[in-house]
Design a protein around this motif. Structure first.
Motif, PDB file in Angstrom:
ATOM      1  N   GLN A 210      -4.597  10.254   9.093  1.00  0.00           N
ATOM      2  CA  GLN A 210      -4.457  10.400  10.539  1.00  0.00           C
ATOM      3  C   GLN A 210      -3.424  11.283  10.987  1.00  0.00           C
ATOM      4  O   GLN A 210      -3.646  11.989  12.033  1.00  0.00           O
ATOM      5  CB  GLN A 210      -4.240   8.968  11.021  1.00  0.00           C
ATOM      6  CG  GLN A 210      -5.187   7.761  10.890  1.00  0.00           C
ATOM      7  CD  GLN A 210      -5.051   7.137   9.742  1.00  0.00           C
ATOM      8  OE1 GLN A 210      -4.377   7.604   8.716  1.00  0.00           O
ATOM      9  NE2 GLN A 210      -5.768   6.141   9.312  1.00  0.00           N
ATOM     10  N   GLN A 235      -0.155  -0.076  17.354  1.00  0.00           N
ATOM     11  CA  GLN A 235      -1.598   0.069  18.103  1.00  0.00           C
ATOM     12  C   GLN A 235      -1.999  -1.326  18.916  1.00  0.00           C
ATOM     13  O   GLN A 235      -2.879  -1.361  19.688  1.00  0.00           O
ATOM     14  CB  GLN A 235      -2.672   0.574  17.215  1.00  0.00           C
ATOM     15  CG  GLN A 235      -2.695   2.130  17.124  1.00  0.00           C
ATOM     16  CD  GLN A 235      -3.930   2.555  16.307  1.00  0.00           C
ATOM     17  OE1 GLN A 235      -3.770   3.002  15.066  1.00  0.00           O
ATOM     18  NE2 GLN A 235      -5.056   2.815  16.759  1.00  0.00           N
ATOM     19  N   TRP A 236      -1.466  -2.366  18.068  1.00  0.00           N
ATOM     20  CA  TRP A 236      -1.892  -3.764  18.694  1.00  0.00           C
ATOM     21  C   TRP A 236      -0.659  -4.710  18.658  1.00  0.00           C
ATOM     22  O   TRP A 236      -0.563  -5.133  17.528  1.00  0.00           O
ATOM     23  CB  TRP A 236      -3.070  -4.029  17.931  1.00  0.00           C
ATOM     24  CG  TRP A 236      -3.892  -5.288  18.266  1.00  0.00           C
ATOM     25  CD1 TRP A 236      -3.628  -6.168  19.228  1.00  0.00           C
ATOM     26  CD2 TRP A 236      -5.142  -5.866  17.785  1.00  0.00           C
ATOM     27  NE1 TRP A 236      -4.420  -7.201  19.463  1.00  0.00           N
ATOM     28  CE2 TRP A 236      -5.311  -7.134  18.303  1.00  0.00           C
ATOM     29  CE3 TRP A 236      -6.048  -5.302  16.772  1.00  0.00           C
ATOM     30  CZ2 TRP A 236      -6.360  -7.620  18.163  1.00  0.00           C
ATOM     31  CZ3 TRP A 236      -7.259  -5.970  16.481  1.00  0.00           C
ATOM     32  CH2 TRP A 236      -7.340  -7.333  17.359  1.00  0.00           C
ATOM     33  N   GLY A 267      -5.640   5.121  14.503  1.00  0.00           N
ATOM     34  CA  GLY A 267      -6.124   4.059  13.447  1.00  0.00           C
ATOM     35  C   GLY A 267      -4.865   3.720  12.607  1.00  0.00           C
ATOM     36  O   GLY A 267      -5.048   2.620  11.962  1.00  0.00           O
ATOM     37  N   GLU A 270      -2.997   0.578  13.062  1.00  0.00           N
ATOM     38  CA  GLU A 270      -3.626  -0.820  13.208  1.00  0.00           C
ATOM     39  C   GLU A 270      -2.812  -1.837  12.340  1.00  0.00           C
ATOM     40  O   GLU A 270      -2.544  -2.986  12.513  1.00  0.00           O
ATOM     41  CB  GLU A 270      -4.919  -0.724  13.210  1.00  0.00           C
ATOM     42  CG  GLU A 270      -5.906  -0.220  14.533  1.00  0.00           C
ATOM     43  CD  GLU A 270      -7.112  -0.535  14.497  1.00  0.00           C
ATOM     44  OE1 GLU A 270      -7.634  -1.776  14.413  1.00  0.00           O
ATOM     45  OE2 GLU A 270      -8.059   0.105  14.706  1.00  0.00           O
ATOM     46  N   ALA A 376      -8.751   1.776   9.263  1.00  0.00           N
ATOM     47  CA  ALA A 376      -9.429   2.360  10.499  1.00  0.00           C
ATOM     48  C   ALA A 376      -8.647   3.710  10.796  1.00  0.00           C
ATOM     49  O   ALA A 376      -7.663   4.059  10.431  1.00  0.00           O
ATOM     50  CB  ALA A 376      -8.593   1.673  11.700  1.00  0.00           C
ATOM     51  N   ARG A 378     -10.017   7.259  13.486  1.00  0.00           N
ATOM     52  CA  ARG A 378     -11.076   7.724  14.597  1.00  0.00           C
ATOM     53  C   ARG A 378     -12.329   7.730  14.152  1.00  0.00           C
ATOM     54  O   ARG A 378     -12.752   8.867  13.351  1.00  0.00           O
ATOM     55  CB  ARG A 378     -10.399   9.005  15.331  1.00  0.00           C
ATOM     56  CG  ARG A 378     -11.160   9.230  16.572  1.00  0.00           C
ATOM     57  CD  ARG A 378     -10.293  10.553  16.984  1.00  0.00           C
ATOM     58  NE  ARG A 378     -10.463  10.777  18.383  1.00  0.00           N
ATOM     59  CZ  ARG A 378      -9.586  11.695  19.033  1.00  0.00           C
ATOM     60  NH1 ARG A 378      -8.782  12.160  18.546  1.00  0.00           N
ATOM     61  NH2 ARG A 378     -10.060  11.989  20.431  1.00  0.00           N
ATOM     62  N   PHE A 380     -14.338   5.444  12.458  1.00  0.00           N
ATOM     63  CA  PHE A 380     -14.551   4.124  11.900  1.00  0.00           C
ATOM     64  C   PHE A 380     -15.720   4.038  11.092  1.00  0.00           C
ATOM     65  O   PHE A 380     -16.649   3.173  11.684  1.00  0.00           O
ATOM     66  CB  PHE A 380     -14.071   3.454  13.194  1.00  0.00           C
ATOM     67  CG  PHE A 380     -13.640   1.622  12.502  1.00  0.00           C
ATOM     68  CD1 PHE A 380     -12.484   1.539  12.325  1.00  0.00           C
ATOM     69  CD2 PHE A 380     -14.658   0.687  12.447  1.00  0.00           C
ATOM     70  CE1 PHE A 380     -11.759   0.176  11.922  1.00  0.00           C
ATOM     71  CE2 PHE A 380     -14.041  -0.621  12.145  1.00  0.00           C
ATOM     72  CZ  PHE A 380     -12.850  -0.922  11.753  1.00  0.00           C
ATOM     73  N   SER A 555      -6.529  -3.908  20.322  1.00  0.00           N
ATOM     74  CA  SER A 555      -6.087  -2.788  19.821  1.00  0.00           C
ATOM     75  C   SER A 555      -6.571  -1.593  20.718  1.00  0.00           C
ATOM     76  O   SER A 555      -7.665  -1.446  21.065  1.00  0.00           O
ATOM     77  CB  SER A 555      -6.751  -2.741  18.492  1.00  0.00           C
ATOM     78  OG  SER A 555      -6.517  -1.294  17.680  1.00  0.00           O
ATOM     79  N   THR A 556      -5.381  -0.371  20.576  1.00  0.00           N
ATOM     80  CA  THR A 556      -5.939   0.841  21.168  1.00  0.00           C
ATOM     81  C   THR A 556      -6.758   1.539  20.063  1.00  0.00           C
ATOM     82  O   THR A 556      -6.270   2.249  19.178  1.00  0.00           O
ATOM     83  CB  THR A 556      -4.810   1.541  21.599  1.00  0.00           C
ATOM     84  OG1 THR A 556      -4.194   0.850  22.421  1.00  0.00           O
ATOM     85  CG2 THR A 556      -5.059   2.892  22.152  1.00  0.00           C
ATOM     86  N   SER A 557      -8.110   1.186  19.920  1.00  0.00           N
ATOM     87  CA  SER A 557      -9.019   1.851  19.209  1.00  0.00           C
ATOM     88  C   SER A 557     -10.481   1.336  19.480  1.00  0.00           C
ATOM     89  O   SER A 557     -10.594   0.765  20.525  1.00  0.00           O
ATOM     90  CB  SER A 557      -8.832   1.171  17.639  1.00  0.00           C
ATOM     91  OG  SER A 557      -8.897  -0.150  17.630  1.00  0.00           O
ATOM     92  N   GLU A 761     -13.884   8.829  20.377  1.00  0.00           N
ATOM     93  CA  GLU A 761     -14.365   8.826  18.832  1.00  0.00           C
ATOM     94  C   GLU A 761     -15.664   9.606  18.808  1.00  0.00           C
ATOM     95  O   GLU A 761     -15.715  10.245  17.878  1.00  0.00           O
ATOM     96  CB  GLU A 761     -14.680   7.526  18.441  1.00  0.00           C
ATOM     97  CG  GLU A 761     -13.564   6.695  18.258  1.00  0.00           C
ATOM     98  CD  GLU A 761     -13.752   5.222  17.628  1.00  0.00           C
ATOM     99  OE1 GLU A 761     -13.405   4.593  16.646  1.00  0.00           O
ATOM    100  OE2 GLU A 761     -14.348   4.556  18.488  1.00  0.00           O
TER     101      GLU A 761
END
Length: 800
Positions: A210, A235-236, A267, A270, A376, A378, A380, A555-557, A761
C-alpha cells in the motif's frame, strides 16, 4: 487535466439548499493547506509528558519453532521499563483477526512469517528501546516453508495452522486453503462446442504494498479508571476496538479510541498493527507509550495485496460474441487469514469482468503460506482478475481479427445484465460508452520529447538518466475497462452511524457532525460538511474528531464511505430538519399560515417555502433550543454466495472505469515511459467534482505502479522479504506521473444517496491492464505478469 463532466440519465436530486459549499461544488479540503505546508499533525507527531517508546522484536525467519526466549539482558538495560512476551499477555484471548481470529498478539510456539512480532519493549527513548529489543535472545529451530500452491497442498504438506477451527474449514479442500469460492452458471462444456476460437492464458500478479506515506503509529495512555485511551491512525475504529478489548481483558467502554492524523491507508490499516502492543505496554508500565514504525518495520507491520496466479479460457464465435469463460484464481494469503475470504469472494464474483457471458466456470481460492500476510488493498481481488480478463479480451479480439475496443463494446454489459452470480445489474452500466469516450479522446502528440528548443529527455523512457534521445523508442496504445463492487458484500451487515446537532452559537446557526469515519485522505470530512450545508441550509459546519464515542461508521474501504456514512449524515440531517421545522411551527406558526401548509425548506439560514418565500430566520427558530439526532443508515441487504454454485445477490452496487494508456518503450534497454492514462468513469453523482478527479487520478497512478514497477519480492526458498524499503521497492514519483485526462459521467443510481456511486477503487483496476496492453502493443511481446521489468522486454529473462 481535463474535467469533462457529463450528466446522462436524468435523476432528480433535490437541492434543498443554495448555501455555498453544498453538494455538487468543488469545495476545498479543510486539512489541505495544513498537509501541503507540513503543519498537519499526524499520529506520529503525538506527544505526552513522561511518555515511553515502544519497540517490537520481529522474527528474522519465516517459519520456525521458538525453542526459548531470554529477556534478561534487555530488562537490565538502563531506561527499559518493560519487556513482554506471549507469556505476559493478561488474558486467555491471545489472538485477533478481522474475520478469523488466527493472528497471535505475540508469537507462541512458532513463527509463521518473516517479521512476525515476538516480544515488546518499552523504554524512555526510542533508541534505548531498539537496542534493548536487539538484546532479546530467541532460539529458533527453522522449519520448511510453504510458499505456493504446490507446497501448500502436496501430500504430507506441513500445515501453516495445525488446529484450524474457523467456519471456512468445512468447505476448504485442504487445511492450507483459507477459503474456496466456485461460481458456476450455464454449461461451459456445451458452450465450448459453439466457439470458433478458444484462447487460454496464464497470468501472474505480483505482491503490491500500500506504500502509504505515514508509517504505522499511535499513542496509548493509561487512564485512572483502569482503562486506556488510544490515539491511532486506522481505517476502522470500531473493528479495532472489538479486537483490542478482549486481549486486554477490558470492557469496550474502557478502551476509548480516537482517530489521529492518518497518512494514507489503501487497505493496509484495516488490520491491527501496533494498537494492542501499545496498550499492553501502557497498562503494564502505567505510563503513556508511543510506537512509531520506521519504513523497514512498516513493510512487515501490515498486510499487502495478494499475489495471484490466474488461468483463463475464453471462447468466441467468428462474429465476436463470447461463448464462455472458465478460470482458476489462486491468491496467496500468506501466514494469516486477514481479509482473504472476502478477497476470494470479490475475485470470483467479478472474474468475468464487465461483459455478458452466460456460461461460466470459476474457481477462486486463497492459500495459507509462510509468505507475508496479505489482505485488503484498493481494488480488493478485482484488480488481479481485471489484469487477466483484459489481457484475454485483447487475445480473443486478435484471434478474431477484430478491433480490440469494438470487441469489448460488442460484449459489454449494460443495465439489466445478469452477473455470473445470477444477480442483475440494476443501475446504469455504461461500459460501451466509457470505451467510446476514451477512444475518442485526442491522442498526445507523437515524439513530444522533440521541440524547437531541443530534446526534453524527461519525456523519454529513462528520463533524466539521459539513456536515449529517441533511438529505439516505440509508441504503444492499450485499452482496458473494469468492474468493481461498492460496499461490503455477501450478507455483511454494512451500516454507518452519524450524529448531527444544530444550534445557535454566537448568533449564527451551526451544525456539528460527528461520525467514526476514518479520514484517510479520501475527503470524507469535506463531503459531510457539504451534505449538512445542502440539507440544513447553513454555512457553518463543524466536523468533530472521529472516535468510538459515537456508533460505528465501518471501514474506510470498499469505496463505501460516501455512500454509507454520507447516507447516514444525510439521513440524520433530514431528521434534524424535521425537528427544527416542528420547533418553528410551534414557535412561529401563528404568524404565517404557510408554516402549516407549505413544503418548508432551510436555505441560507432561513426557513423558506418551496416557492422561495422567506418565513423566518433559523436564529429565531432555534434560539434557546438545540436539536440532535444520532442515526444508523443501512443500504439494501446482500446475501452470501452459495458455496457450491456461487449464486446469490452478493453485492450492493457496481462501479465502472475505462482507461487508454499511451506509452513509449525503449526496446533496447527495456525502459517504459507512460505518456498518458486517459480515464472515463461513471460516478453517479459528483458530490465534490474536484475530489472526484483527485480520487480517479490517484487510483490510476496506483494501478500504473503495479504495471511497471511495484512488487514486494519474496525469496521462494526462504519466504523472506528481499526489498523492505523504498530504496528497493519502487514507487511512481511525480516524474513518472503521466497526463491523466478524466471524463466523468454522472449516471445516477436511484438506490444510492444523491444517486452517487463509489469512486476510489475502480480506476485502480483498469489502469494496470491498459498499461500492459500498451507495452504489448509497442513491443509485440506476450507479457503475462506484473510488474513488467526491463529484462522482460529485452530478452534477458523469460518474458511471459
Amino acid at each position: 487535466m481535463a474535467d469533462t463532466r457529463t450528466t446522462g440519465i436524468p435523476f432528480n436530486v433535490t437541492q434543498r439548499s443554495q448555501t455555498k459549499g453544498g453538494i455538487g461544488e468543488s469545495t476545498l479540503r479543510p486539512d489541505g493547506t495544513l498537509k501541503v505546508t507540513g503543519e498537519f499533525a499526524y499520529s506520529s507527531d503525538m506527544w505526552h509528558e513522561d511518555m515511553l517508546w515502544g519497540q517490537i522484536l520481529r522474527s528474522p525467519v519465516a517459519h520456525a519453532e521458538i525453542v526459548s526466549i531470554d529477556t534478561g539482558e534487555a530488562l537490565a538495560t538502563p531506561g527499559v521499563y518493560a519487556v513482554l512476551t506471549y507469556d505476559d499477555l493478561p488474558t486467555d484471548v491471545k489472538n485477533y483477526g478481522l474475520e478469523i481470529q488466527d493472528t497471535p498478539v505475540l508469537a507462541h510456539g512458532k513463527v509463521r512469517h518473516h517479521g512476525e512480532p515476538v516480544a515488546l519493549v518499552a523504554a524512555d527513548h526510542p533508541e534505548t528501546a531498539r537496542r534493548a529489543a536487539a538484546k532479546i535472545k530467541v532460539d529458533y529451530r527453522e522449519l520448511p516453508v510453504i510458499t505456493d500452491e504446490t507446497s501448500a497442498t502436496a501430500p504430507g504438506a506441513i500445515l501453516v495452522h495445525e488446529n484450524r477451527d474457523d467456519h471456512h474449514i468445512g468447505h476448504a479442500p485442504h487445511p492450507n486453503i483459507v477459503h474456496r469460492q466456485p461460481i458456476v452458471r450455464g454449461n461451459v462444456e456445451e458452450a465450448r462446442k459453439r466457439a470458433d476460437v478458444i484462447v487460454e492464458g496464464d497470468y501472474y500478479f505480483g505482491m503490491q504494498d500500500q506504500a502509504f506515506l505515514g508509517p504505522e503509529s499511535g499513542l496509548a495512555v493509561p487512564a485512572e479508571d483502569g482503562g486506556v485511551d488510544l490515539y491511532v491512525a486506522t481505517q476502522w475504529l470500531h473493528s479495532d476496538l472489538k479486537q483490542i478489548a478482549p486481549v486486554l481483558g477490558l470492557p469496550e467502554d474502557k478502551v476509548r479510541m480516537t482517530l489521529s492524523g492518518v497518512g494514507g491507508a489503501f487497505g493496509g490499516r484495516e488490520d491491527l498493527s501496533m494498537q494492542i502492543h501499545a496498550c499492553l505496554l501502557a497498562l503494564r508500565t502505567g505510563k503513556p507509550v508511543k510506537i512509531v514504525y520506521n519504513r523497514f518495520e512498516s513493510f512487515f507491520g501490515h498486510v499487502h495485496r495478494h499475489p495471484a496466479k490466474l488461468h483463463y479460457e475464453h471462447g468466441a464465435t467468428k462474429d465476436g460474441k463470447i461463448t464462455h469463460m472458465s478460470c482458476r484464481i489462486v491468491l496467496d494469503g500468506g501466514a494469516y487469514a486477514s481479509a482473504s475470504p472476502a478477497v476470494v469472494g470479490n475475485a470470483s464474483s467479478l472474474a468475468v469482468g464487465p461483459y455478458v457471458i452466460d456460461d461460466v466456470d470459476i474457481e477462486a481460492i486463497a492459500l495459507y503460506s509462510n509468505n507475508p500476510p496479505c489482505g485488503a488493498m484498493r481494488g480488493f481481488g478485482a484488480v488481479q482478475a481485471c489484469f487477466a480478463y483484459e489481457a484475454q479480451m485483447d487475445k480473443v479480439a486478435d484471434a478474431l481479427g477484430m478491433d480490440r475496443v469494438e470487441f469489448r463494446q460488442l460484449n459489454a454489459m449494460e443495465q439489466g445484465t445478469l452477473m455470473p452470480t445470477g444477480q442483475p445489474v440494476d443501475s446504469p452500466a455504461p461500459v460501451a460508452e466509457l470505451l467510446r469516450r476514451i477512444k475518442a479522446m485526442p491522442m498526445p502528440p507523437e515524439r513530444q520529447w522533440e521541440s524547437s528548443e531541443g530534446s526534453d529527455v524527461r519525456q523519454l523512457p529513462g528520463g533524466l538518466s539521459n539513456t536515449t534521445h529517441g533511438e529505439g523508442v516505440v509508441r504503444g496504445v492499450g485499452y482496458a475497462v473494469g468492474i468493481k463492487n461498492v460496499g461490503f458484500s455477501e450478507g455483511f451487515d454494512d451500516y454507518s452511524t452519524a450524529k448531527v446537532r444544530m444550534e445557535v452559537i454566537n448568533g449564527e446557526p451551526v451544525v456539528t457532525v460527528h461520525t467514526a469515519m476514518a479520514e484517510v485522505g479520501q475527503g470524507g470530512i469535506t463531503v459531510h460538511a457539504q451534505i449538512a450545508r445542502t440539507e440544513l441550509g447553513v454555512t457553518q459546519v463543524t466536523i468533530q474528531p472521529a472516535d468510538t464515542q459515537v456508533g460505528s461508521a465501518g471501514s474506510t474501504s470498499a469505496s463505501r464511505q460516501t455512500y454509507v456514512t454520507g447516507g447516514a449524515v444525510k439521513n440524520a440531517c433530514e431528521l434534524v430538519r424535521e425537528k427544527v421545522l416542528e420547533i418553528g411551527r410551534r414557535k412561529m406558526g401563528t404568524y404565517h399560515p404557510a408554516w402549516a401548509t407549505a413544503e418548508l425548506l432551510l436555505e441560507g439560514g432561513k426557513v423558506v417555502t418551496d416557492g422561495g418565500e422567506v418565513l423566518g430566520d433559523l436564529v429565531d427558530v432555534l434560539e434557546g433550543e438545540a436539536v440532535e439526532v444520532e442515526e444508523e443508515w443501512r443500504h439494501r441487504p446482500t446475501e452470501p454466495f452459495d458455496l457450491r454454485t456461487g449464486q446469490g445477490n452478493g453485492h450492493v452496487q457496481y462501479s465502472f472505469a475505462a482507461h487508454r494508456a499511451v506509452v513509449e518503450v525503449d526496446t533496447e534497454l527495456g525502459l517504459v515511459k507512460v505518456i498518458e492514462l486517459a480515464c472515463a468513469q461513471d460516478v453517479g453523482k459528483a458530490l465534490n467534482p474536484l475530489s472526484v478527479i483527485g480520487q480517479i487520478q490517484g487510483g490510476t497512478i496506483q494501478g500504473m505502479g503495479i504495471a511497471v514497477m511495484e512488487e514486494i519480492v519474496v525469496d521462494p526458498k526462504t519466504a523472506k522479504v528481499r526489498n523492505p524499503s523504498f530504496t528497493d521497492y519502487l514507487l511512481p514519483t511525480i516524474l513518472d506521473t503521466p497526463t491523466i485526462p478524466v471524463d466523468v459521467l454522472e449516471l445516477a443510481d436511484e438506490h444510492a444517496p444523491y444517486g452517487l456511486r463509489g469512486i476510489g477503487e475502480a480506476p485502480t483496476l483498469s489502469s494496470t491492464p491498459a498499461v500492459l496492453a500498451a507495452v504489448r502493443n509497442a513491443t509485440g511481446l506476450a507479457l503475462d505478469r506484473t510488474p513488467v521489468r526491463p529484462e522482460h522486454l529485452t530478452g534477458t529473462a523469460a518474458s511471459a
